[in-house]
Scaffold this active site. Structure first.
Site, PDB file in Angstrom:
ATOM      1  N   ARG A 152       5.086  -1.522 -30.179  1.00  3.84           N
ATOM      2  CA  ARG A 152       3.476  -1.695 -30.347  1.00  3.84           C
ATOM      3  C   ARG A 152       2.862  -0.302 -30.099  1.00  3.84           C
ATOM      4  NH1 ARG A 152       0.361  -6.413 -28.245  1.00  3.84           N
ATOM      5  NH2 ARG A 152       0.178  -5.142 -26.305  1.00  3.84           N
TER       6      ARG A 152
ATOM      7  N   ASN B 154     -12.168  -0.354  11.126  1.00  9.29           N
ATOM      8  CA  ASN B 154     -13.163  -0.557   9.920  1.00  9.29           C
ATOM      9  C   ASN B 154     -14.112  -1.618  10.427  1.00  9.29           C
ATOM     10  OD1 ASN B 154     -14.526  -2.002   7.729  1.00  9.29           O
ATOM     11  ND2 ASN B 154     -12.398  -1.651   6.482  1.00  9.29           N
TER      12      ASN B 154
ATOM     13  N   GLY C 216     -11.644  -0.029  -7.316  1.00  9.08           N
ATOM     14  CA  GLY C 216     -12.396  -0.798  -6.346  1.00  9.08           C
ATOM     15  C   GLY C 216     -12.814  -0.031  -5.196  1.00  9.08           C
TER      16      GLY C 216
ATOM     17  N   SER D 282     -14.701   1.709  -2.634  1.00  8.09           N
ATOM     18  CA  SER D 282     -16.168   1.664  -2.502  1.00  8.09           C
ATOM     19  C   SER D 282     -16.904   3.063  -2.052  1.00  8.09           C
ATOM     20  CB  SER D 282     -16.412   0.590  -1.330  1.00  8.09           C
ATOM     21  OG  SER D 282     -15.622   1.139  -0.141  1.00  8.09           O
TER      22      SER D 282
ATOM     23  N   HIS E  15     -10.190   8.780   1.302  1.00  8.21           N
ATOM     24  CA  HIS E  15      -9.656   8.153   2.759  1.00  8.21           C
ATOM     25  C   HIS E  15      -8.743   7.039   2.345  1.00  8.21           C
ATOM     26  CE1 HIS E  15     -12.628   5.296   1.119  1.00  8.21           C
ATOM     27  NE2 HIS E  15     -12.026   4.394   1.249  1.00  8.21           N
TER      28      HIS E  15
ATOM     29  N   GLN F 162      -6.602   3.341   4.129  1.00  8.37           N
ATOM     30  CA  GLN F 162      -6.735   2.222   5.145  1.00  8.37           C
ATOM     31  C   GLN F 162      -5.276   1.913   5.497  1.00  8.37           C
ATOM     32  OE1 GLN F 162      -9.479  -1.159   4.023  1.00  8.37           O
ATOM     33  NE2 GLN F 162      -9.573  -0.182   2.195  1.00  8.37           N
TER      34      GLN F 162
ATOM     35  N   HIS G 253       9.427   4.236   1.207  1.00  9.80           N
ATOM     36  CA  HIS G 253       9.250   4.630  -0.356  1.00  9.80           C
ATOM     37  C   HIS G 253       7.709   4.280  -0.388  1.00  9.80           C
ATOM     38  CE1 HIS G 253       9.990   0.109  -0.332  1.00  9.80           C
ATOM     39  NE2 HIS G 253       9.292   0.271  -1.546  1.00  9.80           N
TER      40      HIS G 253
ATOM     41  N   HIS H 246       4.601   3.480  -3.492  1.00  3.40           N
ATOM     42  CA  HIS H 246       4.281   3.103  -4.974  1.00  3.40           C
ATOM     43  C   HIS H 246       2.996   3.498  -5.209  1.00  3.40           C
ATOM     44  CE1 HIS H 246       7.264  -0.410  -4.824  1.00  3.40           C
ATOM     45  NE2 HIS H 246       7.048  -0.564  -3.598  1.00  3.40           N
TER      46      HIS H 246
HETATM   47 ZN   LIG Z   1       7.880  -1.254  -2.156  1.00  5.89          ZN
END
Ligand SMILES: [Zn+2]
Ligand SMILES: [Zn+2]
Ligand SMILES: [Zn+2]
Length: 352
Positions: A28, A77, A161, A163, A168, A170, A298, A300
């Site tokens: 594609r 938070n 997303g 804000s 920073h 979390q 690990h 991601h």
């Molecule tokens: Zn993982």
């Protein structure tokens, strides 16, 4: 059929961590497309924003005031998704209406007092301070008896997303193992039982051998576009030494972690010469007091951008109803990322 023939034909690839499949449709990418790199004007680089609830000395939405911090800064938070003292409940009606109480803590870690400095632009020493605070927080949260999972994650950019543009991350610590770490734990356990070795140690060895999906590496870590990547420029960051959690990293490894975080995020920013949005996070062994020797530390990276600063991939239609699908192959994504400079494009233009 061999691996190189796969580059031309639609196929499925297996993710051994989640034991799910992804569809790859390389043919594609031959669709006509008038590609161009759309450069966003660099975000107005203000070191301090009086309206930012994360900048030093400012008042937060909940009414608390930030100290005039000078390095990293951690706080609970003000609008936490989880609370530490959930009332115990365990509901089950006919195995169809099932719910359980969940205790948790949600913290925010500001990487630096500077409103405009993200990981790829910070000095190595400052990134090391961020790694230190992650280790400290993990150690501290692990001592809470009900904490079984510690999730450190960063959403960068409005596309993901985030804000607030102030750099920073979390940290959520909670009582149960969330879906994805739970699936990965089962995969680590099954692999270790069957092969008497570690899934990600074996995978890393294979990738370092083949080289075709390796993006960057140092003595402690390597970043690859995993064989089963779903997002166009998804990467997997692996520790070279088998260790289960961030806090098990030696002092040298912590510096090497800071280094590899910059190596990959500078490449990401350079790809479309834009602050590259992503969600990223670390996966460590459960913090339930058991050894979980089969788990391999690990991270991601899941970036949504596809062709330019403004063209993103959507996970809709077939992907919501069937399984994820990608067009550019992980091998070509890895090749593009690996070929990019390790000098940030903003620093390059400053010096010319
Ligand atoms: Zn993982
Ligand atoms: Zn700020
Ligand atoms: Zn391992």
């Amino acid at each position: 059929m061999n691996h190189s023939q796969l580059q031309q034909v639609p196929h499925r690839r297996f993710n051994p961590l989640t034991r799910e499949w992804v569809m790859v449709s390389p043919h594609r990418t031959e669709r006509p497309w008038q590609g161009r790199v759309e450069k966003d004007a660099p975000a107005a680089a203000v070191r301090y924003d009086p309206a930012c609830y994360l900048c030093p000395g400012n008042e937060r939405a909940g009414g608390a005031r930030n100290p005039k911090y000078t390095s990293t800064f951690v706080f609970d938070n003000d609008f936490a998704a989880l609370l530490p003292d959930a009332h115990h409940a365990d509901l089950n009606e006919a195995d169809l209406l099932v719910a359980r109480s969940e205790s948790g803590l949600c913290r925010v870690v500001c990487f630096s007092p500077r409103h405009d400095l993200a990981i790829p632009m910070m000095t190595p020493a400052k990134v090391r301070q961020v790694v230190n605070i992650w280790c400290e927080q993990s150690q501290q949260l692990e001592t809470i008896p009900w904490v079984r999972h510690i999730q450190i994650f960063e959403n960068r950019g409005v596309l993901m997303g985030a804000s607030n543009p102030h750099p920073h991350c979390q940290i959520w610590a909670n009582e149960s193992l969330p879906n994805i770490p739970h699936r990965e734990l089962s995969a680590f356990e099954a692999y270790s039982k069957g092969k008497k070795s570690c899934l990600l140690c074996d995978y890393l060895k294979l990738e370092l051998n083949k080289k075709e999906r390796v993006v960057c590496q140092n003595d402690g870590f390597a970043v690859v576009v995993p064989y089963w990547a779903v997002w166009p420029f998804e990467t997997l960051l692996l520790s070279k030494r088998h260790s289960g959690a961030m806090e098990e990293l030696s002092s040298d490894e912590r510096s090497l972690l800071a280094d590899i975080l910059q190596k990959i995020t500078v490449r990401y920013d350079n790809l479309f010469e834009t602050p590259f949005p992503y969600s990223m996070g670390f996966h460590q062994r459960p913090s339930d007091g058991l050894p979980h020797a089969e788990c391999h530390f690990h991270a991601h990276y899941y970036p949504p951008l596809l062709r330019s600063a403004t063209v993103r991939k959507f996970m809709v239609g077939y992907e919501m109803l069937g399984s994820p699908q990608r067009d550019i192959t992980p091998e070509s994504a890895a090749g593009r990322l690996a070929g990019l400079s390790e000098i940030h494009y903003l620093q390059r233009s400053n010096s010319t």
